[in-house]
Design an enzyme around this catalytic site. Structure first.
Site, PDB file in Angstrom:
ATOM      1  N   GLU A  71      10.961 -11.227   2.243  1.00  0.00           N
ATOM      2  CA  GLU A  71       9.968 -10.179   2.451  1.00  0.00           C
ATOM      3  C   GLU A  71       9.170 -10.233   1.325  1.00  0.00           C
ATOM      4  O   GLU A  71       9.623 -10.252   0.247  1.00  0.00           O
ATOM      5  CB  GLU A  71      10.676  -8.913   2.568  1.00  0.00           C
ATOM      6  CG  GLU A  71       9.936  -7.695   2.849  1.00  0.00           C
ATOM      7  CD  GLU A  71      10.413  -6.488   3.302  1.00  0.00           C
ATOM      8  OE1 GLU A  71      11.665  -6.307   4.099  1.00  0.00           O
ATOM      9  OE2 GLU A  71      10.195  -5.177   2.892  1.00  0.00           O
ATOM     10  N   GLU A  84       2.726  -1.994  -0.837  1.00  0.00           N
ATOM     11  CA  GLU A  84       3.030  -0.436  -0.509  1.00  0.00           C
ATOM     12  C   GLU A  84       2.088   0.447  -1.067  1.00  0.00           C
ATOM     13  O   GLU A  84       1.997   0.273  -2.503  1.00  0.00           O
ATOM     14  CB  GLU A  84       4.192  -0.012  -0.624  1.00  0.00           C
ATOM     15  CG  GLU A  84       5.445  -0.668   0.323  1.00  0.00           C
ATOM     16  CD  GLU A  84       6.934  -0.243   0.035  1.00  0.00           C
ATOM     17  OE1 GLU A  84       7.726   0.082   1.293  1.00  0.00           O
ATOM     18  OE2 GLU A  84       7.462  -0.389  -1.331  1.00  0.00           O
ATOM     19  N   ASP A 142       5.881  -7.779   0.103  1.00  0.00           N
ATOM     20  CA  ASP A 142       5.577  -6.360   0.263  1.00  0.00           C
ATOM     21  C   ASP A 142       4.336  -5.565  -0.407  1.00  0.00           C
ATOM     22  O   ASP A 142       4.093  -5.889  -1.610  1.00  0.00           O
ATOM     23  CB  ASP A 142       6.335  -5.296  -0.090  1.00  0.00           C
ATOM     24  CG  ASP A 142       7.718  -5.252   0.897  1.00  0.00           C
ATOM     25  OD1 ASP A 142       7.527  -5.380   1.921  1.00  0.00           O
ATOM     26  OD2 ASP A 142       8.936  -5.117   0.063  1.00  0.00           O
TER      27      ASP A 142
END
Ligand SMILES: *[C@@H]1O[C@H](CO)[C@@H](O)[C@H](O)[C@H]1NC(C)=O
Length: 292
Positions: free
Chosen positions: A105, A109, A107
């Site tokens: 993953e 955010e 990411d």
């Protein structure tokens, strides 16, 4: 990049502009060409024939969307305008993720804040199911005022996080140091807006003010530039032949390293690589981080 640009500029002057788009400059396409809603379909609003959308978060639900295809390597970007005003407690995410248990993953955010207080951009990388590699920065602009482009370059050599054209983080392939690197699990692209007021803003002290709902994040530029592969594929057909595989994308160039250094020096809030309490032993991949 330099030589490619030179060729492009010459071509452009010969009026073949279409051939000449900077490969890293995505073109705008409609949402429905590459994406589908993930959940709470009625909380997604469409504009300009689907070339722009909004995600709405209220006290009942957040919402999100995902790519139709799965990809092994490429350059993935999204234009996002973050929730304006009081966005405390909300998280707007843009990430790539594989489907399996030991998942990979990558990411972005964006942690909201009270009106006038700064957003935090948190990034993380999971490899083989292991994350815990958070970095946090403030941005050098207000991400609620206009669209900015957030992108991920992923090839066999490195994962680079960009904000507009500024690299804010690099995760080098450190397989030789025993660190897993995502290379054989296709990933989908996800975007979502949800309530995370148990941790997002000032560590969870600031709660979402539901009287300000709906909270709205806007998106455009739904182009995807990756090697599409079936979910269980182990490699990509054109592996090694695409623009992002070429030598100039295997490392940052000197100017990019300078800009990354600028981000680190001026905007870093947290970096797991320098958290000696949490990691008394430097995580091996952090040795590849240039100047840390
Ligand atoms: C929100 O604002 C406060 C006060 O300026 C700051 O300490 C914090 O880092 C900001 N961002 C988040 C997501 O908490």
């Amino acid at each position: 990049m330099g030589s490619l640009w030179t060729v492009c500029l010459i071509l452009a002057s010969l009026a073949s502009a279409a051939l000449c788009a900077n490969p890293r400059r995505p073109v705008d396409v409609q949402f429905g060409r590459n994406y589908v809603p993930t959940w709470a379909f009625d909380h997604i609003k469409y504009f300009n024939g689907g070339s722009e959308i909004q995600l709405h978060l209220d006290k009942y639900t957040g919402t999100g969307f995902q790519s139709k295809g799965s990809y092994l390597f490429g350059h993935f970007s999204m234009y996002i305008k973050m929730v304006p005003g009081d966005s405390a407690g909300t998280v707007t995410a843009f990430y790539l993720s594989s489907q399996n248990a030991e998942h990979d993953e990558i990411d972005f955010e964006f942690l909201g804040n009270r009106t006038g207080q700064p957003y935090i951009l948190q990034t993380n990388v999971f490899t083989g199911g292991k994350g815990d590699r958070e970095q946090r920065i403030y941005l050098w602009f207000d991400p609620t005022k206009a669209y900015h482009r957030y992108s991920i370059l992923w090839n066999l050599y490195q994962i680079v996080f960009f904000v507009d054209d500024v690299p804010i983080r690099v995760f080098k392939n450190s397989k030789d140091l025993g660190v897993k690197f995502p290379f054989d699990q296709p990933m989908k692209i996800y975007n979502s807006l949800w309530n995370a007021d148990d941790w997002a803003t000032r560590g969870g002290l600031e709660k979402t003010d539901w009287s300000k709902a709906p909270f709205i994040a806007a998106y455009k530029g739904f182009h995807i530039d990756g090697c599409e592969a079936s979910v269980n594929a182990k490699f990509c057909e054109s592996q090694g032949k695409r623009w992002w595989d070429q030598p100039e994308f295997r490392d940052l160039d000197a100017a990019q390293w300078q800009r990354l250094k600028w981000v680190r020096q001026k905007f870093t809030i947290y970096n797991y690589c320098t958290d000696r309490k949490r990691y008394p032993q430097l995580p091996p991949e952090c040795r590849r981080d240039g100047d840390i």
